[in-house]
Design an enzyme around this catalytic site. Structure first.
Site, PDB file in Angstrom:
ATOM      1  N   LEU A  58      16.785  66.862 -30.198  1.00 18.69           N
ATOM      2  CA  LEU A  58      16.243  67.982 -29.676  1.00 18.69           C
ATOM      3  C   LEU A  58      16.852  69.186 -30.239  1.00 18.69           C
ATOM      4  O   LEU A  58      16.463  70.486 -30.156  1.00 18.69           O
ATOM      5  CB  LEU A  58      16.017  68.001 -28.091  1.00 18.69           C
ATOM      6  CG  LEU A  58      15.139  66.962 -27.722  1.00 18.69           C
ATOM      7  CD1 LEU A  58      14.628  66.964 -26.232  1.00 18.69           C
ATOM      8  CD2 LEU A  58      13.926  66.418 -28.447  1.00 18.69           C
ATOM      9  N   ASN A  89      24.108  64.388 -32.388  1.00 15.09           N
ATOM     10  CA  ASN A  89      24.836  64.747 -33.686  1.00 15.09           C
ATOM     11  C   ASN A  89      24.227  66.242 -33.833  1.00 15.09           C
ATOM     12  O   ASN A  89      23.934  66.621 -35.190  1.00 15.09           O
ATOM     13  CB  ASN A  89      24.218  63.912 -34.906  1.00 15.09           C
ATOM     14  CG  ASN A  89      22.652  63.890 -34.921  1.00 15.09           C
ATOM     15  OD1 ASN A  89      21.969  64.117 -33.821  1.00 15.09           O
ATOM     16  ND2 ASN A  89      22.112  63.728 -36.221  1.00 15.09           N
ATOM     17  N   HIS A 196      16.894  52.297 -34.503  1.00 16.41           N
ATOM     18  CA  HIS A 196      15.944  52.394 -35.743  1.00 16.41           C
ATOM     19  C   HIS A 196      16.331  51.061 -36.475  1.00 16.41           C
ATOM     20  O   HIS A 196      16.533  51.375 -37.883  1.00 16.41           O
ATOM     21  CB  HIS A 196      16.170  53.676 -36.288  1.00 16.41           C
ATOM     22  CG  HIS A 196      17.598  54.481 -36.626  1.00 16.41           C
ATOM     23  ND1 HIS A 196      18.674  53.462 -37.054  1.00 16.41           N
ATOM     24  CD2 HIS A 196      17.967  55.734 -36.412  1.00 16.41           C
ATOM     25  CE1 HIS A 196      19.631  54.400 -37.279  1.00 16.41           C
ATOM     26  NE2 HIS A 196      19.202  55.677 -36.917  1.00 16.41           N
ATOM     27  N   ASP A 263      13.076  57.913 -32.824  1.00 12.05           N
ATOM     28  CA  ASP A 263      14.038  58.778 -33.766  1.00 12.05           C
ATOM     29  C   ASP A 263      13.267  60.022 -34.205  1.00 12.05           C
ATOM     30  O   ASP A 263      13.628  60.520 -35.210  1.00 12.05           O
ATOM     31  CB  ASP A 263      14.473  57.931 -34.999  1.00 12.05           C
ATOM     32  CG  ASP A 263      15.522  58.536 -35.754  1.00 12.05           C
ATOM     33  OD1 ASP A 263      16.232  59.557 -35.151  1.00 12.05           O
ATOM     34  OD2 ASP A 263      15.699  58.399 -37.002  1.00 12.05           O
ATOM     35  N   GLY A 278      14.854  62.789 -41.839  1.00  7.82           N
ATOM     36  CA  GLY A 278      14.266  62.523 -40.317  1.00  7.82           C
ATOM     37  C   GLY A 278      12.751  62.972 -40.364  1.00  7.82           C
ATOM     38  O   GLY A 278      12.338  63.980 -41.202  1.00  7.82           O
TER      39      GLY A 278
HETATM   40  C1  NCD Z   1      18.550  61.804 -37.955  1.00  4.76           C
HETATM   41  C2  NCD Z   1      18.618  63.445 -37.710  1.00  4.76           C
HETATM   42  O1  NCD Z   1      18.142  64.361 -38.446  1.00  4.76           O
HETATM   43  O2  NCD Z   1      19.191  63.789 -36.819  1.00  4.76           O
HETATM   44  N1  NCD Z   1      17.923  61.772 -39.298  1.00  4.76           N
HETATM   45  C3  NCD Z   1      17.224  60.483 -39.547  1.00  4.76           C
HETATM   46  O3  NCD Z   1      16.987  60.409 -41.092  1.00  4.76           O
HETATM   47  N2  NCD Z   1      17.033  59.692 -38.768  1.00  4.76           N
HETATM   48  C4  NCD Z   1      19.703  61.124 -37.587  1.00  4.76           C
HETATM   49  C5  NCD Z   1      19.760  59.686 -37.546  1.00  4.76           C
HETATM   50  O4  NCD Z   1      19.070  59.180 -36.516  1.00  4.76           O
HETATM   51  O5  NCD Z   1      20.232  58.934 -38.189  1.00  4.76           O
HETATM   52 ZN    ZN Z   2      18.163  59.627 -34.987  1.00  2.80          ZN
HETATM   53 ZN    ZN Z   3      20.471  57.265 -36.853  1.00  2.18          ZN
END
Ligand code: NCD
Ligand code: ZN
Ligand code: ZN
Length: 379
Positions: A58, A89, A196, A263, A278
């Site tokens: 978020l 992260n 994932h 995710d 992402g």
């Molecule tokens: C995620 C992110 O942007 O925080 N990105 C992604 O491609 N999945 C990080 C993650 O879940 O690996």
């Molecule tokens: Zn993620």
């Molecule tokens: Zn991840």
């Protein structure tokens, strides 16, 4: 609140039931219940235990042009989710200290959705983990958004040993790292969750340890590499999209998937052009699977288990994931016939785009009730 005449997922089956919620908890499930107060007429609708997404980003604090707890919470409840787990992260300040976790807790109060938090593991924050007592730990064994990669196997092993066995450890691992993570969890005799999971071979690695579980993200079942042109920045995601053959192999393993987690990793298109990994996913996940149900690809029980019942079990939440007296009063009402078309610019997420742009889907959440309060209602 009394929800009348829903076809509710109770005790592993769908049957017509009323659901009574008082003080945020379910206090009755049965036929022809009576109550004063708010009545929700759910005739013709399916009632699922409030959906739980174990994996969302978020972005607050730090990157609130991509998302924040308000917009992300709105996206969650619009997608039918009543509880989400936020990832650590954040940039520039990852959730790896008690202070950072406390800050997030306060910021998340503005969310319509219930929010809980994964705490980030680093190669040396053992004391911080003990101090913060988080409900779960996240380890990054593969490179992705944020600078949280753990290269030193010894510290992965130490976290596995020291983190309370009753709590969950989430792992981002691709390919060989997945096997390594499973091996270390086995050695520590503890549960571990691989998130994932993109393909059959990682799923196989997970099946090698009885206390390991796996979730799959919707995009690894509903998209493949060839859905995008070579070099299209929108296709960037970790783990990467797979070939059409690999995706169809994963479809044959639906029973081995413990849960679906979105995710939800919102980035605005400008950031995608700079190489961000992402996809936003909160508002399209359930509809994709309901649409697949309407095409005969799975049954509704499969969906209820992967979107709610199993996530609760995986996260060790005893009074979530079921429609049952004493459980939390979070319910997702679904209209299986509601048809709509995905338009990124109409979604609540600040990302304002979707990898499923233009897709026509049948079925979606029309009301999301979070602890006895209507948090989302269509129309
Ligand atoms: C995620 C992110 O942007 O925080 N990105 C992604 O491609 N999945 C990080 C993650 O879940 O690996
Ligand atoms: Zn993620
Ligand atoms: Zn991840």
């Amino acid at each position: 609140m009394l929800i009348k005449n829903a076809i509710a997922y109770v005790d592993g089956k769908f049957a017509q039931n009323d659901i009574l919620i008082e003080n945020g908890k379910i206090t009755g499930v049965g036929r022809a219940l009576d109550a004063r107060g708010e009545i929700v007429d759910a005739r013709g609708l399916i009632a699922l235990p409030g959906l739980i997404d174990m994996h969302v980003h978020l972005r607050e604090p730090g990157e609130t042009w991509k998302e924040d707890f308000k917009s992300g919470g709105d996206a969650a409840v619009a997608g039918g989710y009543a509880l989400v787990y936020d990832m650590p992260n954040n940039i520039p300040k990852p959730t790896i200290t008690r202070e950072a976790l406390d800050e997030k807790r306060k910021l998340a109060l503005k969310s319509r959705c219930e929010v809980r938090f994964h705490f980030g593991a680093t190669e040396n924050n053992f004391e911080e983990v003990r101090d913060a007592k988080p409900e779960s730990l996240k380890m990054y064994l593969g490179m992705t958004t944020g600078n949280m990669l753990m290269k030193d196997e010894k510290s992965v092993e130490r976290h596995m040993k020291e983190f309370p066995k009753a709590k969950q450890i989430f792992v981002h691992a691709e390919g060989d790292e997945a096997g390594k993570a499973i091996g270390l969890a086995k050695k520590a005799g503890r549960k571990v969750h691989l998130t994932h999971v993109p393909n059959e071979s990682v799923l196989d690695a997970v099946k090698g340890w009885k206390l390991a579980t796996a979730d799959v993200a919707p995009h690894h079942l509903f998209l493949c590499k060839s859905d995008f042109d070579e070099g299209d920045c929108r296709a960037l995601v970790k783990p990467g999209l797979e070939t059409i053959k690999s995706v169809s192999d994963l479809w044959k393993r639906l029973d081995g998937i413990d849960a679906i987690a979105t995710d939800h990793a919102p980035h605005i298109l400008e950031d995608k052009k700079k190489g961000a990994f992402g996809f936003p996913g909160l508002e399209t996940a359930l509809p994709l699977f309901l649409d697949a149900y309407s095409r005969g690809l799975m049954d509704l029980e499969w969906i209820a288990k992967r979107f709610s019942e199993n996530p609760a079990r995986i996260m060790g939440l005893r009074d979530y994931g079921r429609i049952e007296k004493g459980c939390v009063g979070s319910i997702t009402l679904v209209d299986l016939k509601r048809e709509w078309t995905v338009h990124g610019n109409e979604l609540c997420t600040k990302a304002k785009w979707s990898p499923f742009e233009g897709k026509q889907l049948r079925g979606r959440a029309v009301k999301t009730i979070v602890k006895g309060e209507v948090a989302f209602s269509l129309d």
